[in-house]
Design an enzyme around this catalytic site. Structure first.
Site, mmCIF file in Angstrom:
data_model
loop_
_atom_site.group_PDB
_atom_site.id
_atom_site.type_symbol
_atom_site.label_atom_id
_atom_site.label_comp_id
_atom_site.label_asym_id
_atom_site.label_seq_id
_atom_site.Cartn_x
_atom_site.Cartn_y
_atom_site.Cartn_z
ATOM 1 N N GLY A 44 0.824 -1.217 0.000
ATOM 2 C CA GLY A 44 0.000 0.000 0.000
ATOM 3 C C GLY A 44 0.847 1.252 0.000
ATOM 4 N NE ARG A 80 -5.145 5.179 -1.801
ATOM 5 C CZ ARG A 80 -6.032 5.134 -0.820
ATOM 6 N NH1 ARG A 80 -6.177 6.156 -0.006
ATOM 7 N NH2 ARG A 80 -6.781 4.054 -0.665
ATOM 8 C CE1 TYR A 132 -7.882 0.179 10.404
ATOM 9 C CE2 TYR A 132 -7.915 1.001 12.655
ATOM 10 C CZ TYR A 132 -7.344 0.977 11.402
ATOM 11 O OH TYR A 132 -6.241 1.743 11.131
ATOM 12 C CB SER A 149 -4.515 1.131 14.381
ATOM 13 O OG SER A 149 -5.347 2.164 14.842
ATOM 14 C CB VAL A 206 -2.154 -7.543 0.876
ATOM 15 C CG1 VAL A 206 -0.997 -6.651 0.456
ATOM 16 C CG2 VAL A 206 -3.278 -6.760 1.539
HETATM 17 P P1 NAP Z 1 -5.065 5.179 3.145
HETATM 18 O O1 NAP Z 1 -4.585 6.537 2.811
HETATM 19 O O2 NAP Z 1 -6.512 4.862 3.044
HETATM 20 O O3 NAP Z 1 -4.219 4.117 2.291
HETATM 21 C C1 NAP Z 1 -4.481 2.758 2.390
HETATM 22 C C2 NAP Z 1 -3.448 2.010 1.580
HETATM 23 O O4 NAP Z 1 -3.698 0.600 1.683
HETATM 24 C C3 NAP Z 1 -3.505 2.371 0.095
HETATM 25 O O5 NAP Z 1 -2.184 2.462 -0.392
HETATM 26 C C4 NAP Z 1 -4.219 1.167 -0.525
HETATM 27 O O6 NAP Z 1 -3.817 0.884 -1.844
HETATM 28 C C5 NAP Z 1 -3.754 0.041 0.376
HETATM 29 N N1 NAP Z 1 -4.682 -1.082 0.330
HETATM 30 C C6 NAP Z 1 -5.938 -1.140 0.821
HETATM 31 N N2 NAP Z 1 -6.465 -2.349 0.611
HETATM 32 C C7 NAP Z 1 -5.513 -3.075 -0.045
HETATM 33 C C8 NAP Z 1 -5.453 -4.406 -0.541
HETATM 34 N N3 NAP Z 1 -6.482 -5.279 -0.400
HETATM 35 N N4 NAP Z 1 -4.315 -4.820 -1.131
HETATM 36 C C9 NAP Z 1 -3.279 -3.980 -1.279
HETATM 37 N N5 NAP Z 1 -3.269 -2.706 -0.822
HETATM 38 C C10 NAP Z 1 -4.383 -2.271 -0.220
HETATM 39 O O7 NAP Z 1 -4.690 4.801 4.634
HETATM 40 P P2 NAP Z 1 -3.470 5.248 5.560
HETATM 41 O O8 NAP Z 1 -4.005 6.191 6.566
HETATM 42 O O9 NAP Z 1 -2.293 5.610 4.754
HETATM 43 O O10 NAP Z 1 -3.218 3.872 6.308
HETATM 44 C C11 NAP Z 1 -2.059 3.071 6.123
HETATM 45 C C12 NAP Z 1 -2.005 2.079 7.271
HETATM 46 O O11 NAP Z 1 -1.921 2.804 8.509
HETATM 47 C C13 NAP Z 1 -3.252 1.191 7.376
HETATM 48 O O12 NAP Z 1 -2.877 -0.101 7.762
HETATM 49 C C14 NAP Z 1 -4.040 1.864 8.481
HETATM 50 O O13 NAP Z 1 -4.895 0.967 9.125
HETATM 51 C C15 NAP Z 1 -2.932 2.353 9.383
HETATM 52 N N6 NAP Z 1 -3.325 3.436 10.297
HETATM 53 C C16 NAP Z 1 -3.797 4.612 9.800
HETATM 54 C C17 NAP Z 1 -4.171 5.606 10.707
HETATM 55 C C18 NAP Z 1 -4.704 6.944 10.248
HETATM 56 O O14 NAP Z 1 -5.167 7.715 11.123
HETATM 57 N N7 NAP Z 1 -4.662 7.278 8.987
HETATM 58 C C19 NAP Z 1 -4.053 5.381 12.073
HETATM 59 C C20 NAP Z 1 -3.568 4.161 12.515
HETATM 60 C C21 NAP Z 1 -3.194 3.194 11.622
HETATM 61 P P3 NAP Z 1 -4.621 1.435 -3.141
HETATM 62 O O15 NAP Z 1 -4.845 2.890 -2.929
HETATM 63 O O16 NAP Z 1 -3.708 1.135 -4.274
HETATM 64 O O17 NAP Z 1 -5.903 0.657 -3.200
#
Ligand code: NAP
Length: 246
Positions: free
Chosen positions: A13, A16, A154, A141, A63
């Site tokens: 992922g 972005r 989640y 998280s 994935v």
């Molecule tokens: P995001 O901007 O929504 O990005 C999600 C990423 O995951 C994208 O690159 C997406 O790829 C990829 N993805 C989703 N489903 C997928 C799949 N089935 N196979 C392959 N790739 C997949 O989210 P983010 O905030 O950057 O989050 C990244 C990680 O940090 C996640 O695990 C999230 O749970 C964790 N996190 C985020 C926060 C927050 O506040 N943002 C807090 C705690 C933890 P595509 O765009 O190519 O589909």
């Protein structure tokens, strides 16, 4: 693991959000980086233009597809010759109360966030065991440690990643493979962009630092786990949450 130009990381992922920040940080630190994307092909192309394309490999893949994960690792080894690090970052959320939660809401989140990390991890273990070195970082998280209403699916996936991290650390320590976890609090990405502003402002009040953390701050914690400064650390979860869990 030694520091040096030949180190190769896989970031799931990576096109972005937090994943993109991790890719850019690792390229800056001298890594060759393969990153996966599922739907963000344009963002993957723009990332290749932004970073040093020679040391970047963008691979399409979901994935939750175990066979594709194994093929991704094979493609990375074919291009770069080895794999030193895996960052299981890909994740989704489908928030709703449990009594409203559909089977798909539950299984889509578990299949992406937890099964995805399992598939990728299993695929890198053989090459890492042969090398007798490697570092795996799971992106969990705050929700895996601290209950948030509406996030049962989640939270279960993210708590599962913490348990996976600890178990793997015990299983792989003698092979020279370290496994750690980063648990971010609220980060400004697409994932949180749609949050109800009132809920977001309530959450901000509960953060001692009174702000969201940045994707770059999460990437820095991951860079720490991949570098020699953390050479004695495995099985740990580091919260990057502005003090919320303090
Ligand atoms: P995001 O901007 O929504 O990005 C999600 C990423 O995951 C994208 O690159 C997406 O790829 C990829 N993805 C989703 N489903 C997928 C799949 N089935 N196979 C392959 N790739 C997949 O989210 P983010 O905030 O950057 O989050 C990244 C990680 O940090 C996640 O695990 C999230 O749970 C964790 N996190 C985020 C926060 C927050 O506040 N943002 C807090 C705690 C933890 P595509 O765009 O190519 O589909």
């Amino acid at each position: 693991m030694t520091d040096g130009p030949a180190r190769v990381a896989i970031v799931t992922g990576g096109a972005r959000g937090i994943g993109r920040a991790i890719v850019l940080r690792l390229v800056r630190d001298g890594w060759s980086v393969a990153f996966t994307f599922r739907s963000s092909a344009d963002a993957a192309t723009s990332l290749a233009a932004e970073a040093d394309a020679e040391r970047l490999l963008a691979l399409e893949g979901d994935v939750s597809d175990a066979e594709r994960c194994a093929a991704i690792v094979d493609e990375v080894i074919a291009r770069f010759g080895r794999v030193d690090a895996l960052i299981n970052n890909a994740g989704i959320r489908r928030d709703t109360l449990v009594y409203n939660m559909s089977d798909d809401d539950w299984s889509d989140v578990l299949r992406t966030n937890l099964d995805g990390a399992f598939h990728m991890t299993r695929a890198v273990l053989s090459p890492m065991m042969r090398q007798r070195s490697g570092s795996i970082v799971n992106v969990s998280s705050l929700s895996g440690l601290h209950a948030v209403v509406g996030q049962a699916n989640y939270a279960a996936s993210k708590a599962g990643l913490i348990a996976l991290t600890r178990t793997l650390a015990r299983e792989c320590g003698r092979s020279g493979i370290r496994v750690n976890c980063v648990a971010p609090g609220l980060v400004a990405t697409d994932m949180t962009a749609g949050m109800d502003p009132a809920a977001k402002s309530e959450m901000l009040k509960s953060i001692p630092m009174r702000r969201m953390v940045t994707a770059d701050e999460v990437a820095a914690a991951i860079a720490f786990f991949l570098g020699n400064d953390s050479s004695g650390i495995t099985g740990q979860t580091l919260c990057v949450d502005g003090g919320t869990t303090a």
